[in-house]
Design an enzyme around this catalytic site. Structure first.
Site, mmCIF file in Angstrom:
data_model
loop_
_atom_site.group_PDB
_atom_site.id
_atom_site.type_symbol
_atom_site.label_atom_id
_atom_site.label_comp_id
_atom_site.label_asym_id
_atom_site.label_seq_id
_atom_site.Cartn_x
_atom_site.Cartn_y
_atom_site.Cartn_z
ATOM 1 N N CYS A 2 0.799 -1.082 0.161
ATOM 2 C CA CYS A 2 -0.622 0.063 -0.737
ATOM 3 C C CYS A 2 0.776 1.254 0.326
ATOM 4 O O CYS A 2 1.917 1.034 0.085
ATOM 5 C CB CYS A 2 -1.211 -0.195 1.040
ATOM 6 S SG CYS A 2 -2.459 -1.610 1.027
ATOM 7 N N GLN A 3 0.345 2.582 -0.355
ATOM 8 C CA GLN A 3 0.839 3.925 -0.488
ATOM 9 C C GLN A 3 0.167 4.422 1.023
ATOM 10 O O GLN A 3 -1.058 4.459 1.120
ATOM 11 C CB GLN A 3 0.686 4.224 -1.876
ATOM 12 C CG GLN A 3 0.941 3.620 -3.430
ATOM 13 C CD GLN A 3 2.378 3.653 -2.920
ATOM 14 O OE1 GLN A 3 3.755 4.707 -2.879
ATOM 15 N NE2 GLN A 3 3.928 2.302 -3.100
#
Length: 274
Positions: A2-3
């Site tokens: 994820c970011q």
């Protein structure tokens, strides 16, 4: 993976430029297409936008990119689902109340064999290990400090211990805020930059867009940005050492030798954003 994206400032600031680059990582320059969210603190309140669509396809993301919401603390997340179906209930960031303030949390990573028990004060709504970790953090803080909010240093030490405890179950990069400070924990990969005078030009890595910050800032402004990987290709970003918990306040990593312990969010307090 994820970011994560976080912003902490000494004066209310918009995140339009950075979010433009961040948005591209949700299906254009990266493969994260399983939802996204962003939270802006505004005084004692929080504006939270969530969407189960990829950011690159999301009309809500297009609105956020072009709408200059000013805030001193922002947390955003682009999801690549590893546990829990794609849906709003599993979309970060998550929001809960503790000690009369909203707390916001977003996690990047995967936790294994992590099944804490809950006493009813906090309960996950979705099926993610991330939301379980958030509820466990707040439940543990409430139990550890039954008399109410502790000093900033005691809170930092408690959060650092909880990060190590939960991190023993896997990868636990996270951003957490109570509206006054933004906490950033690195388990594997996290970077940050502090922008302050003298300001210069910055160019995004994920979009062909530049901005000259001298034209949109004052000499007194200071902004800390935290991201999984650097958002610009012509600035020097610092890598957060693994196992480190940073606390940002007023656009800088904070040291705990001269911190005030003021609480509350009455008008005019440092929590308030325009």
């Amino acid at each position: 993976m994820c970011q994560l994206l976080g912003m902490n400032c000494n004066t209310p600031t918009d995140i339009c430029f950075s979010f433009t680059g961040f948005q591209a990582r949700g299906g254009l320059t990266d493969q994260h297409r399983d939802g996204w969210g962003i939270a802006f603190y505004d005084g004692c309140g929080v504006r939270v936008f969530l969407d189960a669509q990829a950011t690159i396809d999301s009309p809500i993301a297009a609105l956020v990119r072009s709408y200059p919401i000013h805030s001193k603390n922002v947390i955003a997340h682009i999801r690549k689902a590893t546990r829990g179906a794609i849906g709003l209930e599993n979309t970060h960031p998550f929001q809960r109340e503790l000690w009369g303030r909203y707390w916001i949390f977003a996690h990047n990573g995967h936790l294994r064999d992590f099944s804490p028990s809950f006493n009813g004060s906090y309960q996950p709504v979705g099926a993610t290990d991330s939301e379980r970790a958030f509820c466990h953090i707040l439940q543990s803080l409430r139990a550890r400090f039954p008399a109410g909010e502790p000093s900033p240093e005691a809170l930092y030490q408690a959060l650092r211990a909880l990060a190590a405890e939960i991190g023993a179950h896997g990868e636990f990069n996270f951003l957490l805020s109570d509206g006054r400070r933004l906490y950033a924990h690195c388990a594997s990969r996290l970077t940050y930059i502090v922008r302050q005078a003298p300001f210069g030009v910055a160019h995004l890595k994920d979009q062909d867009l530049s901005v000259d910050f001298k034209e949109v800032t004052t000499p007194h402004d200071r902004v800390a940005l935290i991201a999984t990987t650097p958002l610009t290709d012509d600035e020097t970003w610092e890598s957060v050492p693994r196992g480190t918990l940073l606390a940002f306040r007023d656009g800088m990593p904070e040291h705990f030798d001269d911190m005030s312990t003021g609480v509350g969010c009455e008008p005019g307090a440092s929590l308030e954003a325009a």
